[in-house]
Every structure is written in structure tokens, then in C-alpha cells.
Design a protein around this motif. Structure first.
Motif, PDB file in Angstrom:
ATOM      1  N   THR A  83       0.760  -1.279  -0.076  1.00 19.50           N
ATOM      2  CA  THR A  83       0.300   0.101   0.396  1.00 19.50           C
ATOM      3  C   THR A  83       0.667   1.126  -0.218  1.00 19.50           C
ATOM      4  OG1 THR A  83      -0.215  -0.315   2.355  1.00 19.50           O
ATOM      5  CG2 THR A  83      -2.070  -0.640   1.132  1.00 19.50           C
ATOM      6  N   LEU A  84       2.475   1.629   0.849  1.00 20.67           N
ATOM      7  CA  LEU A  84       3.007   2.264   0.226  1.00 20.67           C
ATOM      8  C   LEU A  84       3.390   2.696  -1.624  1.00 20.67           C
ATOM      9  CD1 LEU A  84       4.492   4.506   1.791  1.00 20.67           C
ATOM     10  CD2 LEU A  84       6.505   3.260   1.291  1.00 20.67           C
ATOM     11  N   GLY A  85       3.250   3.971  -1.958  1.00 18.83           N
ATOM     12  CA  GLY A  85       2.915   4.305  -2.905  1.00 18.83           C
ATOM     13  C   GLY A  85       4.246   4.468  -3.320  1.00 18.83           C
ATOM     14  N   HIS A  86       4.135   4.671  -5.004  1.00 26.85           N
ATOM     15  CA  HIS A  86       5.366   4.712  -5.506  1.00 26.85           C
ATOM     16  C   HIS A  86       6.406   6.130  -4.963  1.00 26.85           C
ATOM     17  CE1 HIS A  86       8.108   5.055  -9.237  1.00 26.85           C
ATOM     18  NE2 HIS A  86       7.817   3.687  -9.263  1.00 26.85           N
ATOM     19  N   GLY A  87       7.234   6.125  -5.319  1.00 25.07           N
ATOM     20  CA  GLY A  87       8.065   7.265  -4.226  1.00 25.07           C
ATOM     21  C   GLY A  87       7.756   7.541  -2.776  1.00 25.07           C
ATOM     22  N   GLY A  88       7.095   6.457  -2.021  1.00 20.33           N
ATOM     23  CA  GLY A  88       7.701   5.936  -0.564  1.00 20.33           C
ATOM     24  C   GLY A  88       8.958   6.002  -0.063  1.00 20.33           C
ATOM     25  N   THR A  89       8.906   5.801   1.445  1.00 21.08           N
ATOM     26  CA  THR A  89      10.339   5.205   1.671  1.00 21.08           C
ATOM     27  C   THR A  89       9.963   4.881   2.945  1.00 21.08           C
ATOM     28  OG1 THR A  89      11.151   7.409   1.247  1.00 21.08           O
ATOM     29  CG2 THR A  89      12.515   6.163   2.634  1.00 21.08           C
ATOM     30  N   TRP A  90      10.446   3.225   3.477  1.00 20.73           N
ATOM     31  CA  TRP A  90      10.599   2.910   4.325  1.00 20.73           C
ATOM     32  C   TRP A  90      11.287   2.980   5.351  1.00 20.73           C
ATOM     33  CZ3 TRP A  90      13.052  -2.550   4.114  1.00 20.73           C
ATOM     34  CH2 TRP A  90      12.573  -2.979   5.913  1.00 20.73           C
ATOM     35  N   ILE A  91      11.099   3.070   6.140  1.00 21.71           N
ATOM     36  CA  ILE A  91      12.500   3.190   7.282  1.00 21.71           C
ATOM     37  C   ILE A  91      11.940   2.354   8.651  1.00 21.71           C
ATOM     38  CG2 ILE A  91      13.068   5.137   9.074  1.00 21.71           C
ATOM     39  CD1 ILE A  91      12.578   7.318   7.435  1.00 21.71           C
ATOM     40  N   ASP A  92      13.479   1.248   8.926  1.00 25.14           N
ATOM     41  CA  ASP A  92      13.165   0.541   9.302  1.00 25.14           C
ATOM     42  C   ASP A  92      14.086   1.481  10.706  1.00 25.14           C
ATOM     43  OD1 ASP A  92      12.798  -1.605  11.695  1.00 25.14           O
ATOM     44  OD2 ASP A  92      14.187  -2.849  10.197  1.00 25.14           O
ATOM     45  N   THR A 115      14.645   2.777   0.913  1.00 23.42           N
ATOM     46  CA  THR A 115      14.701   2.727   1.951  1.00 23.42           C
ATOM     47  C   THR A 115      15.737   3.219   3.346  1.00 23.42           C
ATOM     48  OG1 THR A 115      13.759   0.120   1.743  1.00 23.42           O
ATOM     49  CG2 THR A 115      14.834   0.385   3.721  1.00 23.42           C
ATOM     50  N   LEU A 116      15.907   2.794   4.649  1.00 21.44           N
ATOM     51  CA  LEU A 116      16.593   3.804   5.514  1.00 21.44           C
ATOM     52  C   LEU A 116      16.412   3.141   5.946  1.00 21.44           C
ATOM     53  CD1 LEU A 116      16.265   7.644   5.357  1.00 21.44           C
ATOM     54  CD2 LEU A 116      17.832   6.476   3.783  1.00 21.44           C
TER      55      LEU A 116
END
Length: 304
Positions: A83-92, A115-116
């Protein structure tokens, strides 16, 4: 910036609260909806699933107890990657395995996501005041774009290199913390057995070349008897396993870390995995038959 936050535990709730104070539009999810209730009262939006937290977000933060939990939130039904849209960022912001992080980052990249990694260190009490240290790994341009977000949660932000480097230094710092914790218990027990005043002994050590951040923080909740540092034996064992794996991969013998892990295994067998990690010192107290207690120390370091 619209932010989704998944994992409102003892640490995550403070990081999320810092984002609210920083003015970010925040949507939150946790398996326990009650954990997120105070954040919702402060202005966050509740999401029923991880995917719902990611929908419409510019960035999604995960702060979870294990690599398996992170993978489930990203890849599971109605997960973040769906569901995270194209161009979004996942930060763990979890303490993750660097191999697993790279695997999930590749999946994210295949869907047009950056990703970060941004694990934190310094203790839950510093997260509560927005002063915790944030260790970041990832592409420099992506880090720069998200620096206001990262700085809203931490007092010091270190960009240590490409993806994976933050996970590596994080488990190294945790290894030191756990070794220091066991050593702190032995030092305090020696002080007690020779007849020193434990409060003064703690103060002298804190002002000496033998001090450590762990002595100055976790030493207090040991002497109080609560052991409550907001971090469990199970989490300590997970992190010690990660650092021992790293030692094996790199050919570095980690004798102190291995012995420390043995002590935590004993603590889990005696007190349970959900016991606070300073309970590892309780093993020594039980063996000697003496409780390490002194007046004037707090039950928790978190601000009221």
C-alpha cells in the motif's frame, strides 16, 4: 510529510510522540490498539492494519521487536509493501539483521520504494525527551530528504554509510551495553560485600574511569530493585545473537559477548524472557544471597 508508524511499543510510542510534537501528520498501527490510544488523543490517526498506516503516507516507520516481525508487517496480508505508494520511503527503526534488511529493501526497490534504516540507541528515557541517538544507513540523498523527520525524533543523528551499516554498528553498541551490564552487577556486588555504602559506591564509580553509560542508567534501576529499563531479556538475546552472527561472518572471536549471552540465557530460564534485561544481575544476587539495594534511586528513568 505524511508518516505512518507501525509498532507502538515502549520505544515506539515515544518516537511517534516526538513526530507529533514536530508537527508531522501521523497515522499509527500496533497489534495492541490500546497502546496507540494516547497518541490518537494527541492527534494521530489510528489504522487497523499496517497497510492502512502506509496508505497515503510519504514515509512509513517500523519499530518492531524482531526481524521476523518486520518482515511480517512488510510482506504480510495488507502489509506496507502492498500500500505504500510509488516514491515512498520505508524507514526501519528496529534492531534488524543486516541481511534481512537488504532482502526487504530489494523488495521495496522493486516497487519503486526507497529504504532507510534508523535504529536508535541510548535508552527509552532519552526517546521520551527526543534526545535519543539515531543511527542512519542508506542513500545520502534519501537521508537528506528525511533529515527533518529523523531530527524530530533524536538529539544526534549519525549517517554511517549505505544500507546495512547502521544495523551493524547498532548491534555492536548493544553488545557493549550487555557486557557492561553484567560487569556493573559484579562491581556493585563487590562493593556491597566489602561493606561500602552502595549509593556512594555508585556515585564514585560514576565519577571514575570505570564508569559507563550502563552503570549511570541501568545501575540506578538495579539499586532501586525495579530493574525496569524498558528492555527485555528476550530482546537482549535477540541482539546478542545478531552480534555473534556478525562475529562469525567476519572471523572475529567474541568471547565476552558469548559469555554474556550465556548469562542472559540463564536469566531467561530463571526469570522468563519478558523480564527486564537488568534482571541478569539478579542471577548474581541470588547466587550470593544479597539484594543490591540503596535508597534514593528511581524505579524508572522515563519522565513522568
Amino acid at each position: 510529510m505524511r508518516v505512518g508508524f507501525v509498532g507502538i511499543g515502549r520505544l515506539g510510542r515515544h518516537l511517534a510522540a516526538s513526530l507529533l510534537r514536530g508537527g508531522f501528520a501521523l497515522t499509527v498501527h500496533d497489534r495492541d490498539s490500546a497502546a496507540a490510544a494516547p497518541l490518537v488523543e494527541q492527534g494521530a490517526v489510528w489504522a487497523e492494519t499496517p497497510g492502512s498506516a502506509a496508505a497515503g503516507a510519504d514515509a512509513v516507520i517500523t519499530c518492531l521487536p524482531s526481524p521476523a516481525a518486520v518482515a511480517a508487517v512488510l510482506e504480510g496480508e495488507d502489509g506496507v509493501l502492498d500500500t505504500l505508494g510509488h516514491g515512498g520511503t520505508w524507514i526501519d527503526m528496529s534492531t534488524n539483521d543486516h541481511h534481512e534488511l537488504q532482502r526487504l529493501a530489494a523488495l521495496a526497490a522493486s516497487r519503486g520504494l526507497a529504504t532507510l534504516e534508523a535504529p536508535v540507541t541510548g535508552g527509552v528515557h532519552l526517546a521520551a525527551t527526543g534526545e535519543i541517538t539515531v543511527i542512519v544507513g542508506g542513500d545520502t540523498a534519501v537521508v537528506r530528504a528525511h533529515m527533518p523527520l529523523l531530527e524530530a525524533m533524536g538529539g544526534r543523528v549519525f549517517h554511517v554509510g549505505p544500507l546495512g551499516r547502521a544495523s551493524e554498528i547498532k548491534v555492536i553498541t548493544n553488545m557493549l551495553a550487555f557486557v557492561h551490564l553484567v560487569a556493573c552487577g559484579e562491581a556493585l556486588m563487590l562493593a556491597e560485600r566489602v561493606g561500602l555504602d552502595l549509593r556512594q559506591a555508585w556515585e564514585v564509580i560514576a565519577a571514575s574511569s570505570g564508569t559507563s553509560f550502563v552503570h549511570e542508567t541501568e545501575g540506578q534501576v538495579i539499586l532501586n530493585g525495579s530493574y525496569d529499563i524498558g528492555f527485555t531479556v528476550d530482546l537482549a538475546l535477540k541482539d546478542l545473537g545478531l552480534v555473534l552472527d556478525l562475529g562469525e561472518e567476519t572471523g572475529v572471536p567474541l568471547d565476552l559477548a558469548a559469555r554474556t549471552r550465556e548469562r542472559f540465557v540463564e536469566a531467561r530460564a530463571r526469570y522468563g524472557g519478558s523480564a527486564w534485561s537488568p534482571m541478569v544481575v539478579r542471577l548474581l544476587e541470588d547466587a550470593v544471597g544479597v539484594d543490591l539495594r540503596a535508597p534514593g534511586f528511581p524505579a524508572t528513568l522515563e519522565p513522568e
